[in-house]
Scaffold this motif. Structure first.
Motif, mmCIF file in Angstrom:
data_model
loop_
_atom_site.group_PDB
_atom_site.id
_atom_site.type_symbol
_atom_site.label_atom_id
_atom_site.label_comp_id
_atom_site.label_asym_id
_atom_site.label_seq_id
_atom_site.Cartn_x
_atom_site.Cartn_y
_atom_site.Cartn_z
ATOM 1 N N MET A 1 0.667 -1.378 -0.375
ATOM 2 C CA MET A 1 -0.237 -0.144 0.075
ATOM 3 C C MET A 1 0.913 1.116 0.262
ATOM 4 N N LYS A 2 0.518 1.877 -0.937
ATOM 5 C CA LYS A 2 1.511 3.787 -0.543
ATOM 6 C C LYS A 2 0.412 4.567 0.064
ATOM 7 N N PHE A 3 1.540 4.893 0.805
ATOM 8 C CA PHE A 3 0.474 6.195 1.629
ATOM 9 C C PHE A 3 1.570 7.361 1.594
ATOM 10 N N THR A 4 0.891 8.938 1.008
ATOM 11 C CA THR A 4 1.258 10.060 0.861
ATOM 12 C C THR A 4 2.638 10.493 1.447
ATOM 13 N N THR A 5 3.227 11.715 1.266
ATOM 14 C CA THR A 5 3.621 11.855 2.484
ATOM 15 C C THR A 5 3.050 12.549 3.698
ATOM 16 N N ASN A 6 2.164 13.385 3.050
ATOM 17 C CA ASN A 6 1.114 13.616 4.445
ATOM 18 C C ASN A 6 0.394 13.204 5.103
ATOM 19 N N ILE A 8 1.298 10.174 5.975
ATOM 20 C CA ILE A 8 2.760 9.573 6.798
ATOM 21 C C ILE A 8 3.340 11.079 8.117
ATOM 22 N N ALA A 9 3.561 12.107 7.353
ATOM 23 C CA ALA A 9 3.626 13.195 8.248
ATOM 24 C C ALA A 9 2.477 12.926 9.050
ATOM 25 N N ALA A 10 1.617 12.954 8.938
ATOM 26 C CA ALA A 10 0.094 13.387 9.749
ATOM 27 C C ALA A 10 0.515 12.292 11.137
ATOM 28 N N MET A 11 0.352 10.918 10.297
ATOM 29 C CA MET A 11 0.596 10.080 11.878
ATOM 30 C C MET A 11 1.705 9.349 12.606
ATOM 31 N N ARG A 12 3.218 10.360 12.213
ATOM 32 C CA ARG A 12 4.019 10.523 12.775
ATOM 33 C C ARG A 12 3.930 11.316 13.762
ATOM 34 N N ARG A 13 2.972 12.632 13.543
ATOM 35 C CA ARG A 13 2.570 13.960 14.579
ATOM 36 C C ARG A 13 1.669 12.643 15.602
ATOM 37 N N ASN A 86 9.398 3.667 8.362
ATOM 38 C CA ASN A 86 8.515 2.012 8.221
ATOM 39 C C ASN A 86 7.443 2.119 9.448
ATOM 40 N N ILE A 87 8.174 3.072 10.904
ATOM 41 C CA ILE A 87 6.828 2.837 12.164
ATOM 42 C C ILE A 87 5.826 3.161 11.295
ATOM 43 N N CYS A 88 5.645 4.460 11.021
ATOM 44 C CA CYS A 88 4.170 5.378 10.557
ATOM 45 C C CYS A 88 3.918 4.468 9.468
ATOM 46 N N ARG A 89 4.236 4.266 8.158
ATOM 47 C CA ARG A 89 3.731 3.681 6.962
ATOM 48 C C ARG A 89 2.703 1.994 7.369
ATOM 49 N N SER A 90 4.025 1.021 8.681
ATOM 50 C CA SER A 90 3.233 -0.030 8.900
ATOM 51 C C SER A 90 2.094 0.700 10.627
ATOM 52 N N HIS A 111 -6.627 11.726 9.426
ATOM 53 C CA HIS A 111 -5.967 12.457 7.968
ATOM 54 C C HIS A 111 -5.853 11.820 7.118
ATOM 55 N N TRP A 112 -6.858 10.728 6.036
ATOM 56 C CA TRP A 112 -7.162 9.975 5.306
ATOM 57 C C TRP A 112 -6.524 10.751 3.922
ATOM 58 N N GLU A 113 -5.581 11.035 2.811
ATOM 59 C CA GLU A 113 -6.148 12.100 2.337
ATOM 60 C C GLU A 113 -6.549 11.172 0.755
ATOM 61 N N ARG A 114 -7.487 9.757 1.174
ATOM 62 C CA ARG A 114 -8.378 9.610 0.076
ATOM 63 C C ARG A 114 -9.760 8.816 0.753
ATOM 64 N N ASP A 115 -10.588 9.082 -0.364
ATOM 65 C CA ASP A 115 -11.722 8.760 0.061
ATOM 66 C C ASP A 115 -12.134 7.092 1.124
#
Length: 125
Positions: A1-6, A8-13, A86-90, A111-115
């Motif tokens: 699964m591909k996740f956007t940079t935004n 990943i950043a939102a998950m990190r926060r 990697n932790i954020c992607r998991s 914070h999903w950027e998809r529907d």
């Protein structure tokens, strides 16, 4: 699964905020005293410490927060305060499995950027 940079950043926060809250909660002090201790240990203002639970924790402070945890014998590590990609992607993969096909008010990650309502959910056979 591909996740956007935004995403990943939102998950990190989000993970950073949870780590900071967990540290404060596990310290054997009242919340106010814990915030004071962290401010004194990091050499920053109390308002900066209070903002840490709402904003990102900088890399400079992440290692020092680990030192605070060690002062109280709390087992927390640097990667909890600054999660790797990697932790954020998991965590995003976990949230994706829970959120797909659900209405936005039921999402565990907001914070999903998809529907997510249009993502197909496989039915068990």
């Amino acid at each position: 699964m591909k996740f956007t940079t935004n995403e990943i950043a939102a998950m990190r926060r989000e993970l950073m905020n949870h780590a900071f809250s967990a540290l404060v909660r596990r310290m054997p002090l009242s919340t106010h005293d814990a915030h004071d201790f962290i401010a004194r240990h990091l050499g920053i203002s109390l308002s900066t410490v209070l903002n840490m639970s709402h904003k990102e924790i900088t890399a400079e402070y992440a290692g020092r927060l680990n030192e605070v945890a060690q002062c109280f014998g709390i087992r927390m590590f640097r990667y909890q305060f600054i999660p790797t990609d990697n932790i954020c992607r998991s965590w995003l993969a976990h949230a994706y499995q829970n959120d797909k096909g659900r209405q936005p008010h039921k999402h565990i990650f907001e914070h999903w950027e998809r529907d997510m309502t249009k993502v197909k959910v496989r039915e068990a056979a």
